[in-house]
Design a protein around this motif. Structure first.
Motif, PDB file in Angstrom:
ATOM      1  N   ALA A  10      19.817 -17.259  -5.877  1.00  0.00           N
ATOM      2  CA  ALA A  10      19.831 -16.668  -4.547  1.00  0.00           C
ATOM      3  C   ALA A  10      18.837 -17.426  -3.686  1.00  0.00           C
ATOM      4  O   ALA A  10      18.081 -18.290  -4.171  1.00  0.00           O
ATOM      5  N   ILE A  11      18.831 -17.121  -2.395  1.00  0.00           N
ATOM      6  CA  ILE A  11      17.891 -17.734  -1.461  1.00  0.00           C
ATOM      7  C   ILE A  11      16.863 -16.697  -1.054  1.00  0.00           C
ATOM      8  O   ILE A  11      17.211 -15.598  -0.599  1.00  0.00           O
ATOM      9  N   ASP A  12      15.577 -17.030  -1.237  1.00  0.00           N
ATOM     10  CA  ASP A  12      14.530 -16.074  -0.867  1.00  0.00           C
ATOM     11  C   ASP A  12      14.194 -16.197   0.611  1.00  0.00           C
ATOM     12  O   ASP A  12      14.790 -17.004   1.345  1.00  0.00           O
ATOM     13  N   SER A  13      13.241 -15.393   1.071  1.00  0.00           N
ATOM     14  CA  SER A  13      12.895 -15.360   2.494  1.00  0.00           C
ATOM     15  C   SER A  13      12.257 -16.650   2.972  1.00  0.00           C
ATOM     16  O   SER A  13      12.188 -16.896   4.185  1.00  0.00           O
ATOM     17  N   ALA A  14      11.797 -17.504   2.036  1.00  0.00           N
ATOM     18  CA  ALA A  14      11.228 -18.797   2.392  1.00  0.00           C
ATOM     19  C   ALA A  14      12.265 -19.915   2.337  1.00  0.00           C
ATOM     20  O   ALA A  14      11.933 -21.090   2.460  1.00  0.00           O
ATOM     21  N   GLY A  15      13.532 -19.538   2.131  1.00  0.00           N
ATOM     22  CA  GLY A  15      14.598 -20.531   2.091  1.00  0.00           C
ATOM     23  C   GLY A  15      14.674 -21.291   0.795  1.00  0.00           C
ATOM     24  O   GLY A  15      15.377 -22.313   0.717  1.00  0.00           O
ATOM     25  N   GLN A  16      14.022 -20.793  -0.248  1.00  0.00           N
ATOM     26  CA  GLN A  16      14.012 -21.470  -1.531  1.00  0.00           C
ATOM     27  C   GLN A  16      15.041 -20.839  -2.477  1.00  0.00           C
ATOM     28  O   GLN A  16      15.239 -19.631  -2.488  1.00  0.00           O
ATOM     29  N   ARG A  17      15.670 -21.683  -3.276  1.00  0.00           N
ATOM     30  CA  ARG A  17      16.626 -21.204  -4.265  1.00  0.00           C
ATOM     31  C   ARG A  17      15.870 -20.655  -5.468  1.00  0.00           C
ATOM     32  O   ARG A  17      15.011 -21.331  -6.037  1.00  0.00           O
ATOM     33  N   ILE A  18      16.182 -19.431  -5.858  1.00  0.00           N
ATOM     34  CA  ILE A  18      15.488 -18.788  -6.971  1.00  0.00           C
ATOM     35  C   ILE A  18      16.528 -18.249  -7.956  1.00  0.00           C
ATOM     36  O   ILE A  18      17.675 -17.995  -7.602  1.00  0.00           O
ATOM     37  N   GLU A  19      16.116 -18.091  -9.213  1.00  0.00           N
ATOM     38  CA  GLU A  19      16.988 -17.509 -10.224  1.00  0.00           C
ATOM     39  C   GLU A  19      16.858 -15.988 -10.194  1.00  0.00           C
ATOM     40  O   GLU A  19      15.756 -15.447 -10.054  1.00  0.00           O
ATOM     41  N   LEU A  20      17.976 -15.286 -10.306  1.00  0.00           N
ATOM     42  CA  LEU A  20      17.981 -13.831 -10.340  1.00  0.00           C
ATOM     43  C   LEU A  20      18.451 -13.363 -11.709  1.00  0.00           C
ATOM     44  O   LEU A  20      19.541 -13.728 -12.162  1.00  0.00           O
ATOM     45  N   ALA A  21      17.635 -12.566 -12.366  1.00  0.00           N
ATOM     46  CA  ALA A  21      18.004 -12.037 -13.679  1.00  0.00           C
ATOM     47  C   ALA A  21      18.833 -10.765 -13.519  1.00  0.00           C
ATOM     48  O   ALA A  21      18.608  -9.966 -12.605  1.00  0.00           O
ATOM     49  N   HIS A  22      19.803 -10.591 -14.400  1.00  0.00           N
ATOM     50  CA  HIS A  22      20.617  -9.382 -14.427  1.00  0.00           C
ATOM     51  C   HIS A  22      20.676  -8.847 -15.848  1.00  0.00           C
ATOM     52  O   HIS A  22      20.411  -9.571 -16.811  1.00  0.00           O
ATOM     53  N   GLY A  23      21.023  -7.570 -15.956  1.00  0.00           N
ATOM     54  CA  GLY A  23      21.113  -6.946 -17.264  1.00  0.00           C
ATOM     55  C   GLY A  23      22.327  -7.418 -18.048  1.00  0.00           C
ATOM     56  O   GLY A  23      23.216  -8.091 -17.529  1.00  0.00           O
ATOM     57  N   ARG A  24      22.352  -7.051 -19.314  1.00  0.00           N
ATOM     58  CA  ARG A  24      23.492  -7.394 -20.166  1.00  0.00           C
ATOM     59  C   ARG A  24      24.663  -6.451 -19.891  1.00  0.00           C
ATOM     60  O   ARG A  24      24.491  -5.356 -19.360  1.00  0.00           O
ATOM     61  N   ASN A  25      25.847  -6.902 -20.269  1.00  0.00           N
ATOM     62  CA  ASN A  25      27.075  -6.183 -19.977  1.00  0.00           C
ATOM     63  C   ASN A  25      27.770  -5.760 -21.266  1.00  0.00           C
ATOM     64  O   ASN A  25      27.923  -6.569 -22.188  1.00  0.00           O
ATOM     65  N   LEU A  26      28.184  -4.498 -21.304  1.00  0.00           N
ATOM     66  CA  LEU A  26      28.875  -3.998 -22.487  1.00  0.00           C
ATOM     67  C   LEU A  26      30.299  -4.531 -22.515  1.00  0.00           C
ATOM     68  O   LEU A  26      31.016  -4.489 -21.504  1.00  0.00           O
ATOM     69  N   HIS A  27      30.716  -5.010 -23.689  1.00  0.00           N
ATOM     70  CA  HIS A  27      32.073  -5.525 -23.861  1.00  0.00           C
ATOM     71  C   HIS A  27      32.619  -5.046 -25.197  1.00  0.00           C
ATOM     72  O   HIS A  27      31.936  -5.111 -26.218  1.00  0.00           O
ATOM     73  N   LEU A  28      33.847  -4.555 -25.151  1.00  0.00           N
ATOM     74  CA  LEU A  28      34.518  -4.085 -26.356  1.00  0.00           C
ATOM     75  C   LEU A  28      35.963  -4.557 -26.321  1.00  0.00           C
ATOM     76  O   LEU A  28      36.637  -4.435 -25.289  1.00  0.00           O
ATOM     77  N   ALA A  29      36.452  -5.114 -27.432  1.00  0.00           N
ATOM     78  CA  ALA A  29      37.848  -5.530 -27.554  1.00  0.00           C
ATOM     79  C   ALA A  29      38.475  -4.797 -28.734  1.00  0.00           C
ATOM     80  O   ALA A  29      37.896  -4.746 -29.829  1.00  0.00           O
TER      81      ALA A  29
END
Length: 403
Positions: free
Chosen positions: A68-87
């Motif tokens: 994503a782009i922060d308020s200073a115009g810098q590209r930053i990594e955004l962490a997200h949670g894990r996703n449940l998957h069932l087959a």
């Protein structure tokens, strides 16, 4: 339930009897805002334990890399949670997809954290009770009931419960796309479009963009002509995009970051804009609008503009296949004594992404409730059993129980 055969009746009764309310209360008591990774980890573990009663192996899949782009115009990594998957039963002749999300819009520091009975035993208020921990409970109740039916062997399916739907599903979109492959239909458990149970039909698309404008600083009094005002350029871009709003295209400039002391010409601004096209043609025109406006503003103001983002939610039109799926749900509702209608919605969800894969999807199979995304969010408790019955019967009909 006069229109049900014996197997359908037994399945519906089992779904309705599932302990959904205690599940909702337990899950909603844990804050799982999209950025609360600890809370999401806790909820994911609870959900994995609950869904482990189904066949197949539950796994928690890591989110894809997102920046994503922060308020200073810098590209930053955004962490997200894990996703449940069932087959389950990938070899079965009928393949369906079921999706939901475990995240809410309420962060760990939000004031809305607790459950309250608005009407004791009837209406429960709380963060995520409708959107969509109630829907997840409905999904699980329906699937457990279907698994106990004689039609289970005919049905294969995948379940995805993601951790980032409320922020556009950037870390789970690829998982949803993969799970949608080869499916004949999908059900997503967002709350009903209206408290009376109305389903959402067509949806617009949605694109979130960050425009980083880089100008040149100068003294505001001594030599302002040497400066290139990034905020003025960003404002011009916002106005140009907004002026193109029309039926079929919503444009909302939401924020401008940048600037500093009033005696300095600002050399940096970040403009955030959301665009919602009604159709794919509207989306193509919107992209052209962005390209032209950026080029024109950059030239006129002598600034550089970097564009980050895109249309993460494609438009979801009504197709012939979707009308047929709506017909199946409406008939199931009628056989249960429920009147099921649908209407267009201005909101977006994972249903947009599933539809873009060519899979017909009804994305409001969750509970009845209202005032979602506010501190007045509520769940109508009776709708847990209602919607579990509707979902279970719909799944059985898709598996051929009425044949």
């Amino acid at each position: 339930m006069e229109g049900l055969n014996r197997a359908e009746r037994a399945c519906v009764e089992q779904a309705m009897a599932a302990p959904m309310l205690p599940q909702v209360e337990a899950w909603a008591a844990i804050n799982s805002g999209s950025r609360n990774l600890d809370g999401l980890t806790t909820v994911a573990a609870r959900l994995a334990s609950a869904f482990a009663d189904l066949p197949g192996e539950v796994r928690l899949a890591d989110a894809a890399a997102v920046d994503a782009i922060d308020s200073a115009g810098q590209r930053i990594e955004l962490a997200h949670g894990r996703n449940l998957h069932l087959a389950v039963r990938a070899e079965a002749p009928i393949q369906l997809l079921f999706t939901g999300h475990m995240d809410t819009v309420f962060g760990a520091d939000h004031a809305f954290q607790s459950l309250t009975w608005i009407e004791p035993g009837k209406v429960l208020g709380g963060p995520g009770v409708a959107d969509m921990k109630g829907g997840i409970a409905v999904m699980l109740a329906a699937l457990n009931a279907v698994e106990a039916s004689p039609f289970a062997s005919r049905l294969g399916y995948e379940v995805v419960i993601n951790s980032d739907e409320e922020v556009g599903s950037p870390g789970s979109a690829a998982l949803i796309e993969q799970a949608a492959r080869g499916k004949s239909a999908a059900l997503t458990y967002e709350p009903s479009a209206l408290p009376d149970g109305t389903l959402a039909g067509a949806r617009p698309g949605s694109g979130n963009f960050s425009f980083t404008v880089r100008g040149r600083s100068a003294h505001a009094g001594r030599n302002p002509e040497d400066g290139r005002n990034a905020i003025v350029a960003a404002a011009d871009l916002a106005l140009r995009l907004k002026s193109a709003m029309r039926p079929g295209l919503s444009v909302n400039p939401g924020r401008i970051d940048g600037g500093g002391p009033s005696n300095v010409v600002p050399d940096l601004a970040v403009l955030r804009v959301n665009l919602r096209p009604a159709t794919l043609d509207d989306q193509r025109q919107a992209q052209g609008l962005i390209d032209e406006a950026v080029k024109a503003v950059a030239a006129e103001h002598d600034v550089a503009i970097d564009v980050h983002g895109g249309f993460g939610r494609p438009p979801k039109p009504i197709s012939g296949e979707l009308e047929q799926l709506f017909g199946t749900v409406r008939k199931a509702g009628a056989d249960l004594g429920q009147s099921i209608g649908w209407q267009p919605s201005g909101g977006v969800c994972d249903g947009n992404n599933i539809a873009a894969c060519g899979v017909p999807v009804i994305d409001t199979m969750g509970v009845r409730g209202g005032k979602i995304h506010s501190m007045e969010e509520y769940l109508i408790v009776d709708s847990l059993a209602e919607r579990a019955a509707l979902s279970a019967l719909t799944i059985l009909r898709l598996a051929g129980s009425a044949e």
